[in-house]
Design an enzyme around this catalytic site. Sequence first.
Site, mmCIF file in Angstrom:
data_model
loop_
_atom_site.group_PDB
_atom_site.id
_atom_site.type_symbol
_atom_site.label_atom_id
_atom_site.label_comp_id
_atom_site.label_asym_id
_atom_site.label_seq_id
_atom_site.Cartn_x
_atom_site.Cartn_y
_atom_site.Cartn_z
ATOM 1 N N HIS A 74 30.346 -0.781 7.658
ATOM 2 C CA HIS A 74 30.925 -1.991 7.056
ATOM 3 C C HIS A 74 31.271 -1.743 5.597
ATOM 4 O O HIS A 74 30.675 -0.882 4.961
ATOM 5 C CB HIS A 74 29.892 -3.127 7.033
ATOM 6 C CG HIS A 74 29.300 -3.493 8.337
ATOM 7 N ND1 HIS A 74 29.695 -4.605 9.040
ATOM 8 C CD2 HIS A 74 28.309 -2.922 9.062
ATOM 9 C CE1 HIS A 74 28.966 -4.702 10.154
ATOM 10 N NE2 HIS A 74 28.117 -3.685 10.190
ATOM 11 N N GLU A 87 25.981 -0.957 5.290
ATOM 12 C CA GLU A 87 26.884 -1.710 4.415
ATOM 13 C C GLU A 87 27.251 -0.826 3.226
ATOM 14 O O GLU A 87 26.383 -0.315 2.519
ATOM 15 C CB GLU A 87 26.224 -2.996 3.907
ATOM 16 C CG GLU A 87 26.225 -4.135 4.915
ATOM 17 C CD GLU A 87 27.579 -4.848 5.058
ATOM 18 O OE1 GLU A 87 28.535 -4.493 4.334
ATOM 19 O OE2 GLU A 87 27.669 -5.760 5.906
HETATM 20 ZN ZN LIG Z 1 31.223 -5.942 8.383
#
Ligand SMILES: [Zn+2]
Length: 262
Positions: free
Chosen positions: A40, A105
């Site tokens: 992400h 992330e």
């Molecule tokens: Zn995402």
Amino acid sequence: MSEQPKPDSPVAAKVFPSPNHGERLGADGTPRRPDMLVLHYTGMPDAGDALQRLCNPAAEVSAHYFVFENGRVLQLVPEGRRAWHAGRASWAGERDINSASIGIEIANPGHEGGLPPYPAAQIAAVIALSRDIVSRWAIPADRVLGHSDVAPERKLDPGELFPWEELNRAGIGHFVRPAPVRGGRFLSPGESGQPVEALQAMLAMYGYDIALTGRYDEATTAVVAAFQRHFRPERIDGIADASTITTLRDLIASRPAATVIV
Ligand SMILES: [Zn+2]
């Protein structure tokens, strides 16, 4: 003095705990081990703000790891737990992507923030972390995916500037050299018929969640764009041109048959 918890990965500098996680469960209700890695971007202007949000119980989101622009890595959720990063998502017939995956992330402002390129130090850290994770969990190359792959109608991250090819050269993920973008026959939104259904079948065969309707509808356009974002980033228009279809065919043909990266 309490002992500091140790990260699961040696690539992580320390644990910075998020409360936002639960138990990994398979379809039959028994514990599920992760066999997928989902990448992400944070999509927020400031990395510190993004980190705080991923650790805020009211936000109800998290990821296993957080990678700063300078390459510093924190672990937010233990790998054995189900972090809340993928939301409504699907891949290869599976809908509980959070139970199936480990989520990273990567701090980056994203499309809304003008999509700045990922710094080299950050990508080096993502590569080192991903290599460690796929090796320890025996995650197959074709199950290293972007959020946009598993949620094509909702998500754009990690975005078309994410260097999937560089990761592949480092032994992470599945990638083939994209076929050159040039003319030729193509399928476009609004069309219908057997060729459209064949395209949908190829995308579904690779793992994308797409219905075989034979209609080039909005959902099909979103999946084609997600495919391009990951595998043919030169042009992202949701149109299945010859380059897109050839790249998809080459990808399916070169799929590592139940092999894993070690
Ligand atoms: Zn995402």
